[in-house]
Motif scaffolding. Structure first.
Motif, PDB file in Angstrom:
ATOM      1  N   THR A  25       0.714  -1.040   0.160  1.00  0.00           N
ATOM      2  CA  THR A  25      -0.388  -0.117   0.277  1.00  0.00           C
ATOM      3  C   THR A  25       0.687   1.761  -0.033  1.00  0.00           C
ATOM      4  O   THR A  25       0.795   2.444  -0.454  1.00  0.00           O
ATOM      5  CB  THR A  25      -0.660  -0.163   1.137  1.00  0.00           C
ATOM      6  N   GLU A  26       1.989   1.188   0.518  1.00  0.00           N
ATOM      7  CA  GLU A  26       3.502   2.531   1.114  1.00  0.00           C
ATOM      8  C   GLU A  26       3.583   2.642  -0.479  1.00  0.00           C
ATOM      9  O   GLU A  26       3.709   3.601  -1.388  1.00  0.00           O
ATOM     10  CB  GLU A  26       4.075   2.768   1.874  1.00  0.00           C
ATOM     11  N   PHE A  27       4.205   1.719  -1.113  1.00  0.00           N
ATOM     12  CA  PHE A  27       4.598   1.100  -2.563  1.00  0.00           C
ATOM     13  C   PHE A  27       3.187   2.354  -3.335  1.00  0.00           C
ATOM     14  O   PHE A  27       4.133   2.655  -4.138  1.00  0.00           O
ATOM     15  CB  PHE A  27       4.910   0.002  -3.167  1.00  0.00           C
ATOM     16  N   PHE A  28       2.201   1.785  -3.422  1.00  0.00           N
ATOM     17  CA  PHE A  28       1.188   2.491  -4.413  1.00  0.00           C
ATOM     18  C   PHE A  28       1.141   3.295  -3.753  1.00  0.00           C
ATOM     19  O   PHE A  28       0.948   4.653  -5.126  1.00  0.00           O
ATOM     20  CB  PHE A  28      -0.225   1.503  -4.532  1.00  0.00           C
ATOM     21  N   ASP A  29       1.041   4.210  -2.918  1.00  0.00           N
ATOM     22  CA  ASP A  29       1.080   5.811  -2.205  1.00  0.00           C
ATOM     23  C   ASP A  29       2.063   6.367  -2.896  1.00  0.00           C
ATOM     24  O   ASP A  29       2.157   7.810  -3.421  1.00  0.00           O
ATOM     25  CB  ASP A  29       1.056   5.892  -0.757  1.00  0.00           C
ATOM     26  N   ARG A  30       3.481   5.511  -2.504  1.00  0.00           N
ATOM     27  CA  ARG A  30       4.152   6.353  -3.353  1.00  0.00           C
ATOM     28  C   ARG A  30       4.241   6.806  -5.462  1.00  0.00           C
ATOM     29  O   ARG A  30       5.256   7.581  -6.058  1.00  0.00           O
ATOM     30  CB  ARG A  30       5.620   5.976  -3.599  1.00  0.00           C
ATOM     31  N   ASP A  37      12.515   6.567  -6.064  1.00  0.00           N
ATOM     32  CA  ASP A  37      13.040   6.773  -5.509  1.00  0.00           C
ATOM     33  C   ASP A  37      12.450   6.097  -4.250  1.00  0.00           C
ATOM     34  O   ASP A  37      13.385   4.914  -3.663  1.00  0.00           O
ATOM     35  CB  ASP A  37      14.233   7.839  -4.795  1.00  0.00           C
ATOM     36  N   GLY A  38      11.959   6.631  -3.485  1.00  0.00           N
ATOM     37  CA  GLY A  38      11.006   6.447  -2.666  1.00  0.00           C
ATOM     38  C   GLY A  38      10.244   5.047  -3.032  1.00  0.00           C
ATOM     39  O   GLY A  38      10.070   3.849  -2.547  1.00  0.00           O
ATOM     40  N   MET A  39       9.599   4.266  -4.390  1.00  0.00           N
ATOM     41  CA  MET A  39       9.087   3.403  -4.553  1.00  0.00           C
ATOM     42  C   MET A  39      10.358   2.449  -4.473  1.00  0.00           C
ATOM     43  O   MET A  39      10.120   0.859  -4.112  1.00  0.00           O
ATOM     44  CB  MET A  39       8.699   3.260  -5.799  1.00  0.00           C
ATOM     45  N   THR A  40      11.509   2.563  -4.988  1.00  0.00           N
ATOM     46  CA  THR A  40      12.692   1.628  -4.995  1.00  0.00           C
ATOM     47  C   THR A  40      13.253   0.999  -3.723  1.00  0.00           C
ATOM     48  O   THR A  40      13.419   0.806  -3.311  1.00  0.00           O
ATOM     49  CB  THR A  40      13.455   1.994  -5.822  1.00  0.00           C
ATOM     50  N   ASP A  41      13.145   2.725  -2.939  1.00  0.00           N
ATOM     51  CA  ASP A  41      13.272   2.210  -1.214  1.00  0.00           C
ATOM     52  C   ASP A  41      12.532   1.197  -0.634  1.00  0.00           C
ATOM     53  O   ASP A  41      13.550   0.144   0.444  1.00  0.00           O
ATOM     54  CB  ASP A  41      13.539   3.434  -0.100  1.00  0.00           C
ATOM     55  N   LEU A  63      12.856  -3.991 -26.110  1.00  0.00           N
ATOM     56  CA  LEU A  63      13.514  -3.742 -24.886  1.00  0.00           C
ATOM     57  C   LEU A  63      12.245  -4.043 -24.335  1.00  0.00           C
ATOM     58  O   LEU A  63      10.833  -4.402 -24.469  1.00  0.00           O
ATOM     59  CB  LEU A  63      13.035  -2.569 -24.032  1.00  0.00           C
ATOM     60  N   ARG A  64      11.971  -5.172 -23.387  1.00  0.00           N
ATOM     61  CA  ARG A  64      10.793  -6.580 -22.852  1.00  0.00           C
ATOM     62  C   ARG A  64      10.682  -5.463 -20.942  1.00  0.00           C
ATOM     63  O   ARG A  64      12.046  -4.820 -20.710  1.00  0.00           O
ATOM     64  CB  ARG A  64      11.032  -7.734 -22.891  1.00  0.00           C
ATOM     65  N   GLY A  65      10.458  -5.317 -20.313  1.00  0.00           N
ATOM     66  CA  GLY A  65       9.825  -5.255 -19.057  1.00  0.00           C
ATOM     67  C   GLY A  65      10.428  -5.887 -18.348  1.00  0.00           C
ATOM     68  O   GLY A  65       9.016  -6.609 -17.616  1.00  0.00           O
ATOM     69  N   ASP A  66      11.253  -6.932 -18.421  1.00  0.00           N
ATOM     70  CA  ASP A  66      12.030  -7.798 -17.910  1.00  0.00           C
ATOM     71  C   ASP A  66      12.993  -7.989 -16.748  1.00  0.00           C
ATOM     72  O   ASP A  66      13.780  -7.469 -17.913  1.00  0.00           O
ATOM     73  CB  ASP A  66      11.584  -9.314 -18.003  1.00  0.00           C
ATOM     74  N   GLY A  67      13.420  -7.752 -15.430  1.00  0.00           N
ATOM     75  CA  GLY A  67      14.742  -7.661 -15.169  1.00  0.00           C
ATOM     76  C   GLY A  67      14.677  -7.763 -13.802  1.00  0.00           C
ATOM     77  O   GLY A  67      14.364  -8.059 -13.154  1.00  0.00           O
ATOM     78  N   THR A  68      15.228  -6.373 -12.979  1.00  0.00           N
ATOM     79  CA  THR A  68      15.554  -6.060 -11.803  1.00  0.00           C
ATOM     80  C   THR A  68      14.501  -4.696 -11.736  1.00  0.00           C
ATOM     81  O   THR A  68      14.711  -4.210 -12.245  1.00  0.00           O
ATOM     82  CB  THR A  68      16.340  -6.757 -10.860  1.00  0.00           C
ATOM     83  N   VAL A  69      13.606  -4.735 -10.356  1.00  0.00           N
ATOM     84  CA  VAL A  69      13.555  -3.034 -10.014  1.00  0.00           C
ATOM     85  C   VAL A  69      14.799  -2.325 -10.434  1.00  0.00           C
ATOM     86  O   VAL A  69      14.528  -1.312 -11.348  1.00  0.00           O
ATOM     87  CB  VAL A  69      13.710  -2.618  -8.780  1.00  0.00           C
ATOM     88  N   GLY A  70      16.025  -2.246  -9.898  1.00  0.00           N
ATOM     89  CA  GLY A  70      16.831  -1.070 -10.422  1.00  0.00           C
ATOM     90  C   GLY A  70      17.325  -0.828 -12.199  1.00  0.00           C
ATOM     91  O   GLY A  70      17.910   0.190 -11.936  1.00  0.00           O
ATOM     92  N   THR A  71      17.420  -2.363 -12.520  1.00  0.00           N
ATOM     93  CA  THR A  71      17.871  -2.111 -14.337  1.00  0.00           C
ATOM     94  C   THR A  71      16.935  -2.096 -15.482  1.00  0.00           C
ATOM     95  O   THR A  71      16.955  -0.952 -16.112  1.00  0.00           O
ATOM     96  CB  THR A  71      18.169  -3.466 -15.034  1.00  0.00           C
ATOM     97  N   PRO A 138      10.885 -11.388   4.072  1.00  0.00           N
ATOM     98  CA  PRO A 138      10.624 -10.996   5.524  1.00  0.00           C
ATOM     99  C   PRO A 138      10.939 -10.370   6.421  1.00  0.00           C
ATOM    100  O   PRO A 138      11.778  -9.834   7.424  1.00  0.00           O
ATOM    101  CB  PRO A 138      11.329 -12.424   6.075  1.00  0.00           C
ATOM    102  N   ASP A 139      11.948  -9.662   5.640  1.00  0.00           N
ATOM    103  CA  ASP A 139      12.348  -7.644   5.586  1.00  0.00           C
ATOM    104  C   ASP A 139      11.549  -6.958   5.434  1.00  0.00           C
ATOM    105  O   ASP A 139      12.070  -5.726   5.372  1.00  0.00           O
ATOM    106  CB  ASP A 139      13.667  -8.057   5.162  1.00  0.00           C
ATOM    107  N   LEU A 140      10.382  -6.916   4.877  1.00  0.00           N
ATOM    108  CA  LEU A 140       9.315  -5.942   4.862  1.00  0.00           C
ATOM    109  C   LEU A 140       9.938  -5.220   3.320  1.00  0.00           C
ATOM    110  O   LEU A 140       9.507  -3.972   3.514  1.00  0.00           O
ATOM    111  CB  LEU A 140       9.324  -5.309   5.882  1.00  0.00           C
ATOM    112  N   LEU A 141      10.797  -5.744   2.856  1.00  0.00           N
ATOM    113  CA  LEU A 141      11.272  -5.323   1.526  1.00  0.00           C
ATOM    114  C   LEU A 141      10.312  -6.398  -0.450  1.00  0.00           C
ATOM    115  O   LEU A 141      10.259  -7.271  -0.363  1.00  0.00           O
ATOM    116  CB  LEU A 141      12.281  -5.436   0.627  1.00  0.00           C
ATOM    117  N   ILE A 142      10.094  -5.591  -0.843  1.00  0.00           N
ATOM    118  CA  ILE A 142       9.369  -5.670  -1.898  1.00  0.00           C
ATOM    119  C   ILE A 142      10.175  -6.861  -2.756  1.00  0.00           C
ATOM    120  O   ILE A 142      11.342  -6.328  -3.251  1.00  0.00           O
ATOM    121  CB  ILE A 142       8.639  -5.104  -3.116  1.00  0.00           C
TER     122      ILE A 142
END
Length: 164
Positions: A25-30, A37-41, A63-71, A138-142
């Protein structure tokens, strides 16, 4: 399973349905605030990313939408926000379980002001239902994000009708 559609804050250090839903929910708020930057945090360093419909053809590559959040994710979100400065989302449901799986039904919308892929800006608006499947560790990160939508519907709303 827990279902919620209201904003909450991150709590705890173990993944429960409630805490996973709060992170997402916080992710979608950001996202709604266009805070990339807040989303990736809120994501782990190597969080998996797949926007299944994304496929942009260039002269020498696809280009396809597959990889990691950062890349892939972060540049894609930044590009969307640049092309659609009023980009927003309306979250309808957030459904989660104690394993950290979270499913979100949301509408994404915006008015195109810049080029997006092969779509030239015509100042048109789109609004399209999206389905997102995320996992919160478990670390509460997506640690993974997968998104689905009707890309042809968005193209049509933006006035881009491509014929092969």
């Amino acid at each position: 399973m827990t279902q919620t559609s209201t904003g909450t804050t991150r709590t705890g250090t173990t993944s429960t349905a409630e805490s996973a839903a709060a992170v997402v929910t916080e992710f979608f708020d950001r996202y709604r605030s266009r805070d990339v930057d807040g989303m990736t945090d809120l994501c782990s360093i190597n969080a998996g990313f797949s926007y299944v419909p994304v496929e942009m053809w260039g002269k020498q590559r696809v280009l396809r939408g597959d990889g990691t959040v950062g890349t892939v994710g972060k540049p894609l979100w930044a590009g969307l926000i640049a092309s659609f400065p009023d980009l927003s989302n309306t979250v309808h449901t957030v459904t989660s379980n104690d394993e950290g799986d979270v499913v979100v039904q949301a509408d994404i919308e915006g008015t195109q002001q810049g080029a997006w892929g092969l779509i030239t800006p015509a100042g048109k608006h789109y609004s399209e239902p999206h389905l997102f499947i995320l996992h919160v560790g478990p670390d509460l990160l997506i640690d993974s994000i997968t998104g689905y939508w009707d890309d042809a519907g968005i193209s049509q709303q933006l006035g881009h009708n491509e014929v092969d």
